[in-house]
Motif scaffolding. Structure first.
Motif, short mmCIF file in Angstrom:
data_model
loop_
_atom_site.label_atom_id
_atom_site.label_comp_id
_atom_site.label_asym_id
_atom_site.label_seq_id
_atom_site.Cartn_x
_atom_site.Cartn_y
_atom_site.Cartn_z
N ALA A 90 -0.63 27.12 69.66
CA ALA A 90 -0.94 25.79 70.17
C ALA A 90 0.10 25.34 71.19
CB ALA A 90 -0.99 24.80 69.01
N ASN A 91 -0.37 24.86 72.33
CA ASN A 91 0.44 24.28 73.41
C ASN A 91 1.23 25.28 74.25
OD1 ASN A 91 -0.37 21.67 73.26
ND2 ASN A 91 1.39 20.92 72.11
N GLN A 92 1.40 26.50 73.79
CA GLN A 92 2.24 27.43 74.56
C GLN A 92 1.70 27.64 75.98
OE1 GLN A 92 2.47 30.84 71.88
NE2 GLN A 92 4.66 30.50 71.59
N ARG A 93 0.39 27.90 76.07
CA ARG A 93 -0.20 28.18 77.37
C ARG A 93 -0.08 26.96 78.29
NH1 ARG A 93 -4.28 30.05 80.70
NH2 ARG A 93 -5.82 28.41 80.57
N GLU A 94 -0.34 25.79 77.74
CA GLU A 94 -0.28 24.56 78.52
C GLU A 94 1.14 24.31 79.04
OE1 GLU A 94 -1.80 25.02 75.70
OE2 GLU A 94 -3.87 24.43 76.02
N ILE A 95 2.11 24.54 78.17
CA ILE A 95 3.51 24.31 78.56
C ILE A 95 3.88 25.27 79.69
CG2 ILE A 95 5.91 24.51 77.77
CD1 ILE A 95 4.76 23.71 74.93
N ILE A 96 3.50 26.52 79.52
CA ILE A 96 3.81 27.53 80.53
C ILE A 96 3.17 27.13 81.87
CG2 ILE A 96 3.33 29.94 81.20
CD1 ILE A 96 3.74 30.55 78.11
N ASN A 97 1.93 26.64 81.82
CA ASN A 97 1.26 26.23 83.05
C ASN A 97 1.98 25.07 83.73
OD1 ASN A 97 -0.69 28.18 82.89
ND2 ASN A 97 -2.15 26.90 81.75
N ALA A 98 2.46 24.12 82.93
CA ALA A 98 3.16 22.98 83.53
C ALA A 98 4.47 23.44 84.19
CB ALA A 98 3.44 21.93 82.45
N VAL A 99 5.20 24.32 83.52
CA VAL A 99 6.45 24.82 84.10
C VAL A 99 6.14 25.62 85.38
CG1 VAL A 99 8.48 26.31 83.74
CG2 VAL A 99 7.59 24.94 81.86
N MET A 100 5.12 26.45 85.28
CA MET A 100 4.76 27.27 86.44
C MET A 100 4.32 26.40 87.62
SD MET A 100 5.30 30.42 85.86
CE MET A 100 4.41 31.24 87.17
N SER A 101 3.80 25.21 87.32
CA SER A 101 3.39 24.30 88.39
C SER A 101 4.58 23.54 88.95
CB SER A 101 2.37 23.29 87.87
OG SER A 101 1.30 23.95 87.27
N GLY A 102 5.76 23.82 88.44
CA GLY A 102 6.97 23.20 88.98
C GLY A 102 7.34 21.87 88.36
N ARG A 103 6.69 21.51 87.26
CA ARG A 103 6.96 20.21 86.64
C ARG A 103 8.12 20.30 85.64
NH1 ARG A 103 2.81 16.51 86.75
NH2 ARG A 103 4.32 15.20 85.65
N ASP A 104 8.77 19.15 85.43
CA ASP A 104 9.74 19.07 84.33
C ASP A 104 8.93 18.89 83.06
OD1 ASP A 104 11.85 19.18 86.11
OD2 ASP A 104 11.83 17.01 86.41
N VAL A 105 9.41 19.49 81.99
CA VAL A 105 8.61 19.48 80.76
C VAL A 105 9.50 19.20 79.55
CG1 VAL A 105 7.18 20.93 79.25
CG2 VAL A 105 6.96 21.16 81.71
N LEU A 106 8.99 18.38 78.64
CA LEU A 106 9.69 18.17 77.38
C LEU A 106 8.80 18.72 76.26
CD1 LEU A 106 11.88 16.94 75.56
CD2 LEU A 106 10.68 14.77 75.70
N VAL A 107 9.37 19.62 75.47
CA VAL A 107 8.59 20.26 74.42
C VAL A 107 9.14 19.86 73.05
CG1 VAL A 107 7.92 22.47 73.40
CG2 VAL A 107 8.14 22.26 75.88
N ILE A 108 8.29 19.23 72.26
CA ILE A 108 8.66 18.95 70.87
C ILE A 108 7.74 19.84 70.03
CG2 ILE A 108 9.00 17.15 69.13
CD1 ILE A 108 10.24 16.28 71.75
N LEU A 117 9.17 31.43 73.96
CA LEU A 117 8.20 32.04 74.89
C LEU A 117 7.86 31.08 76.03
CD1 LEU A 117 6.46 34.73 74.91
CD2 LEU A 117 4.57 33.29 74.16
N CYS A 118 7.94 29.78 75.76
CA CYS A 118 7.56 28.77 76.76
C CYS A 118 8.48 28.78 77.97
CB CYS A 118 7.55 27.38 76.14
SG CYS A 118 6.37 27.23 74.80
N TYR A 119 9.72 29.25 77.81
CA TYR A 119 10.55 29.38 79.02
C TYR A 119 10.78 30.84 79.40
CZ TYR A 119 14.46 29.85 75.67
OH TYR A 119 15.28 30.25 74.63
N GLN A 120 10.70 31.74 78.40
CA GLN A 120 10.95 33.15 78.73
C GLN A 120 9.81 33.71 79.59
OE1 GLN A 120 11.54 34.77 74.81
NE2 GLN A 120 13.71 34.24 74.77
N LEU A 121 8.59 33.32 79.27
CA LEU A 121 7.47 33.89 80.03
C LEU A 121 7.46 33.38 81.48
CD1 LEU A 121 4.14 34.81 78.46
CD2 LEU A 121 4.20 34.06 80.80
#
Ligand SMILES: Nc1ncnc2c1ncn2[C@@H]1O[C@H](COP(=O)(O)OP(=O)(O)OP(=O)(O)O)[C@@H](O)[C@H]1O
Ligand SMILES: [Mg+2]
Length: 722
Positions: A90-108, A117-121
């Protein structure tokens, strides 16, 4: 005349009784409303903070991060073939997409949710160097070792980095020479090393800084449970590199911490992903703790031997770090006693020298030691995914810390158990350690409520605490799984006696600790000769339980006094003592019948832990062997427990088949050995049945033989010929 008076007296008495019943009902209602008021207040505070944070940030259109993106296929390929992970959680793919789009992201995301995986990938998918800030050396070492084993150029720049590596890293930052995809540093590097920061600037200037990840980001906030001063300076990163996506990750869910760290890291417009705090694979259980130390150890040893026969890893937590000296003795004693009972256990505490501590941790991480007995100091550095049980030999200081500590179990998502040994008699010691902390007592009483409760779903306490909507427990706590076998005792009279006792004592300037109060109460009952009063039937532990209940209900309260050697906790009258004294406060004591946690009835969701098959045990042994022969990486970096289970079921027999299950990198590296182990189990489809049949066959004079029908199917047939 006389009958008239008598009649009126009866009426007055009846009415009085009625009024008293109403008062009692109203007081009860008042209590419930107070409780609900405080719950709602917490929710509202959280909501307000989240609203104001959202208002402060520029309005952002709701974005769909689950759609398709140009990097989808590369992301899937990396996830599977490099990390060997079959699907996103849950949420991993979405988080990765947001980072890949160049956005700042907060993950709880809860512990073990898969934040790494959300930052390593994205670090692999984006060109350049990803900077990862992580608070502990041990965490960094684990991560770098794991990534290196997967063939990812990962390095760390810490006090332990060799000159050679340092040179390599600086060159890569400076000139872009050499492969460097992920660079781990501790926060001190950012705040203290000018040299490092200038190299990082160069890297950025050359367009080679791909992203910045702040792991365990709650360390930024003073409200978090593990504040680290150096984390405060990480705000500089966004100022220096405003266009580089920053991803901050934490398992701590409170709004206060979230808003605090968004402010400190200067990421007000970040995309926020909040996942549930629920850990559906954890079974929560509270057990009555005997006042006899050895009995508790016996029970723990029995549990480990009975439920974790495959040498599955676990942690036993004892006390808090504040009581260190006595604790150290206790830890080594508990570890020794567990060893005496045939369990491979060792202890770990903050005062041990770094080398000895590291050794214990390493042996445990490599599955060469089953149990670590530690204080909560043995905490954040734990990255082991297959911890099957966390036992609290004593109470945590709050729901939040208990959630964190118990959450070290089952990070791989497989069923695991969190057991807490509770004894009311332990509370004064705990409360005298936390009372001076902000909300310390309130927090402690929250977890005491959690322990005292015999009916309420344990999980619901976490949802309530973190202000989240309820979710189904699926029978994964003792109260939901076993049903309740309790006796409800009306303790209104007992409470009255306690209140009057304390009142008398306080009038004479006397004070009582909980133990003294228990003794006085029992002595008073005995002296009054009232052997058949309802108060005479309470055991010592039950009187303790009652006193705690009265403290939680504010009939009594705890007070503290420092001496040269310790802080003593006393029990005194609380705000609602008069109601209790007048018998207007209905007090209901729930007494467990038999032992708590062993209540009758068949557990619904309990014992979901599957037995490991012979093949799985073999694969487990293989991963330990391979981990040593591949540069001392951790067994879980070779194969996760989930992968072992999957291999145990699917039994692939070729590298191609294996690749489809664990990805290319692992299949290439370990494939031949894995298949070698699996092969005999494919020909023996059901080895247990087979073994029995083989035995029978030999007992019957060998008139049965095994016949191989095809690759996967084997059957046994009788043969007169042989
Ligand atoms: N999609 C996935 N499928 C299966 N396993 C996964 C997946 N994502 C991560 N994992 C595994 O889950 C375990 C925990 O992941 P990770 O260390 O990233 O957790 P975390 O969220 O950082 O937890 P913590 O807060 O404790 O640091 C690891 O063993 C990891 O390999
Ligand atoms: Mg993590």
């Amino acid at each position: 005349m006389e009958p008239d008076i008598e009649e009126e007296l009866l009426c007055v008495e009846a009415e009085l009784q009625d009024v008293q019943d109403q008062i009692r009902a109203l007081l009860d209602r008042q209590e419930k409303l107070y409780e609900r008021q405080s719950e709602l207040q917490t929710l509202l505070d959280g909501y307000k903070i989240s609203q104001s944070a959202e208002n402060k940030a520029a309005p952002v259109a709701v974005e769909d991060w689950s759609g398709s993106f140009e990097w989808d296929s590369r992301a899937d390929d990396t996830r599977f073939n490099i990390f060997g992970i079959s699907s996103f959680r849950a949420n991993q793919r979405e988080i990765i997409n947001a980072v890949m789009s160049g956005r700042d992201v907060l993950v709880i995301m809860a512990a073990g949710g898969g934040k790494s995986l959300c930052y390593q990938l994205p670090a692999i998918l984006r060109d350049g160097v990803a900077l990862v800030v992580s608070p502990l050396l041990s965490l960094i070492q684990d991560q770098v070792m794991g990534l290196t084993a997967l063939g990812i150029p990962a390095y760390m720049l810490t006090s332990t980095t060799s000159k050679e590596d340092e040179k390599y890293i600086y060159k890569a930052l400076d000139k872009g020479e050499g492969a460097l995809t992920i660079l781990y540093v501790t926060p001190e590097k950012i705040s203290k090393s000018k040299r490092f920061m200038s190299k990082l600037e160069k890297c950025h200037h050359g367009g080679r800084l791909s992203l910045v990840a702040i792991d365990e980001a709650h360390c930024c906030s003073q409200w978090g449970h593990d504040f680290r001063p150096d984390y405060k300076n990480l705000g500089i990163l966004k100022i220096q590199f405003p266009n580089i996506p920053m991803i901050a990750l934490t398992a701590t869910a409170t709004y206060k911490v979230q808003t605090d760290l968004m402010e400190m890291l200067h990421i007000p417009k970040c995309v926020k992903f909040v996942s549930t705090v629920n850990r559906p694979n954890l079974f929560y259980k509270v057990l009555d703790k005997s006042s006899v130390g050895k009995v508790v150890i016996d029970e723990i040893a029995d549990y480990i031997r009975g439920s974790c026969s495959n040498n599955e890893s676990g942690i036993v937590y004892c006390f808090s770090r504040k009581e260190c000296e006595q604790v150290n003795e206790l830890l080594s004693l508990v570890a020794k006693e567990l060893r005496d009972r045939g369990i491979s256990a060792d202890y770990y505490h903050a005062d041990m020298d770094v080398v000895a501590r590291g050794k214990v941790h390493l042996r445990w991480s490599k599955n060469k030691l089953q149990v670590i007995v530690g204080t909560v100091a043995f905490g954040m550095g734990i990255n082991k995914p297959d911890v099957r049980f966390v036992i609290h030999h004593s109470l945590s200081k709050s729901m939040e810390t208990y959630y964190q500590e118990s959450g070290r179990a089952g990070r791989d998502g497989l069923p695991s158990e969190c057991i807490l040994y509770f004894r009311p008699g332990d509370i004064p010691r705990q409360s005298s350690m936390v009372f001076y902390e902000n909300c310390g007592l309130q927090n402690l009483y929250d977890i005491v409520r959690y322990c005292q409760s015999n009916r309420k779903c344990r999980r619901s306490a976490f949802f309530q605490h973190f202000g989240e909507a309820m979710q189904d427990c699926n029978g994964m706590c003792d109260n939901c799984a076993y049903g309740t076998e309790i006796k409800e005792v009306d303790a209104t009279y007992h409470a009255k006696i306690i209140a009057s006792l304390l009142h008398d004592m306080q009038s004479n300037d006397q004070r009582a600790t909980m133990l003294q109060l228990v003794d006085r109460f029992r002595a008073k009952i005995k002296a009054s000769g009232a052997s058949n009063t309802p108060a005479s039937d309470l055991k010592k532990e039950e009187v303790e339980q009652l006193i705690i209940l009265l403290i939680l209900d504010r009939v009594l309260k705890e007070e503290f006094q420092h001496t040269a050697y310790a802080t003593n906790a006393y029990v005194t009258l609380g705000p609602l003592w008069k109601q209790a004294l007048q018998g207007k406060k209905a007090v209901k004591l729930e007494i467990t019948i038999g032992q708590r946690g062993n209540k009758g009835g068949s557990p619904k969701g309990a014992n979901k832990r599957t037995r490991t098959s012979g093949l799985e045990t073999k694969l487990d042994e293989l991963r330990i062997e391979l981990s040593s022969s591949h540069g001392g990486i951790f067994p879980h970096a070779v194969l996760s427990m989930q992968q072992i289970n999957m291999l145990g079921h699917q039994k692939p027999t070729s590298i191609e088949e294996l690749e489809k299950l664990i990805g290319k990198v692992k299949a290439e590296k370990y494939g031949n050995r894995i298949i070698e182990i699996i092969q005999p189990y494919v020909t023996l489809e059901n080895p247990d049945v087979m073994e029995q049949d083989l035995r029978k066959a030999s007992e019957n004079g060998g008139n049965k033989r095994l016949k191989k029908k095809d690759k996967n199917l084997v059957y046994v047939e009788s043969s007169e010929d042989e």
